[in-house]
Design a protein around this motif. Structure first.
Motif, PDB file in Angstrom:
ATOM      1  N   GLY A  17       7.785  16.139   5.455  1.00  0.00           N
ATOM      2  CA  GLY A  17       7.632  15.734   6.851  1.00  0.00           C
ATOM      3  C   GLY A  17       8.017  14.304   7.161  1.00  0.00           C
ATOM      4  N   ILE A  18       8.639  13.593   6.216  1.00  0.00           N
ATOM      5  CA  ILE A  18       9.051  12.225   6.503  1.00  0.00           C
ATOM      6  C   ILE A  18      10.499  12.225   6.996  1.00  0.00           C
ATOM      7  N   THR A  19      10.939  11.097   7.504  1.00  0.00           N
ATOM      8  CA  THR A  19      12.282  11.000   8.073  1.00  0.00           C
ATOM      9  C   THR A  19      13.358  11.008   6.988  1.00  0.00           C
ATOM     10  N   ALA A  24      15.796   9.270   1.773  1.00  0.00           N
ATOM     11  CA  ALA A  24      16.895   8.610   1.077  1.00  0.00           C
ATOM     12  C   ALA A  24      16.383   7.394   0.298  1.00  0.00           C
ATOM     13  N   THR A  25      15.422   6.693   0.858  1.00  0.00           N
ATOM     14  CA  THR A  25      14.848   5.533   0.181  1.00  0.00           C
ATOM     15  C   THR A  25      14.123   5.957  -1.086  1.00  0.00           C
ATOM     16  N   ALA A  48      11.764  -4.519  -0.048  1.00  0.00           N
ATOM     17  CA  ALA A  48      11.988  -4.001   1.306  1.00  0.00           C
ATOM     18  C   ALA A  48      12.043  -2.480   1.291  1.00  0.00           C
ATOM     19  N   MET A  49      12.664  -1.906   0.249  1.00  0.00           N
ATOM     20  CA  MET A  49      12.706  -0.450   0.136  1.00  0.00           C
ATOM     21  C   MET A  49      11.301   0.115  -0.041  1.00  0.00           C
ATOM     22  N   LEU A  56       3.535   5.970   1.214  1.00  0.00           N
ATOM     23  CA  LEU A  56       3.703   7.023   0.211  1.00  0.00           C
ATOM     24  C   LEU A  56       3.608   6.523  -1.218  1.00  0.00           C
ATOM     25  N   VAL A  57       3.782   5.235  -1.428  1.00  0.00           N
ATOM     26  CA  VAL A  57       3.868   4.688  -2.789  1.00  0.00           C
ATOM     27  C   VAL A  57       2.862   3.578  -3.020  1.00  0.00           C
ATOM     28  N   THR A  58       2.587   3.341  -4.306  1.00  0.00           N
ATOM     29  CA  THR A  58       1.849   2.145  -4.710  1.00  0.00           C
ATOM     30  C   THR A  58       2.793   1.282  -5.527  1.00  0.00           C
ATOM     31  N   VAL A  59       2.682  -0.019  -5.353  1.00  0.00           N
ATOM     32  CA  VAL A  59       3.565  -0.965  -6.045  1.00  0.00           C
ATOM     33  C   VAL A  59       2.711  -1.926  -6.833  1.00  0.00           C
TER      34      VAL A  59
END
Length: 62
Positions: A17-19, A24-25, A48-49, A56-59
């Motif tokens: 359901g994401i764009t 692509a990212t 930035a990505m 959605l992610v953890t960094v």
């Protein structure tokens, strides 16, 4: 494994359901399935990505 000055990026939520841009990212970051982990260099482009798909992610800095 991970060198110094690397980012550990983990996908923890489903990309359903994401764009198209966000999908692509994720693909460019090397993330596909929930729980997948990718190690990327700690530079402004990768940060930035990761910010684009921050919900959605953890960094983590390694």
């Amino acid at each position: 494994m991970a060198d110094k000055n690397q980012l550990k990026i983990t996908l923890f939520r489903s990309p359903i359901g994401i764009t198209k841009n966000q999908k692509a990212t994720l693909k460019a970051l090397g993330l596909g399935k929930v729980g997948s982990v990718s190690y990327r260099p700690n530079n402004p482009e990768v940060k930035a990505m990761a910010k684009t798909v921050a919900h959605l992610v953890t960094v983590e800095e390694e």
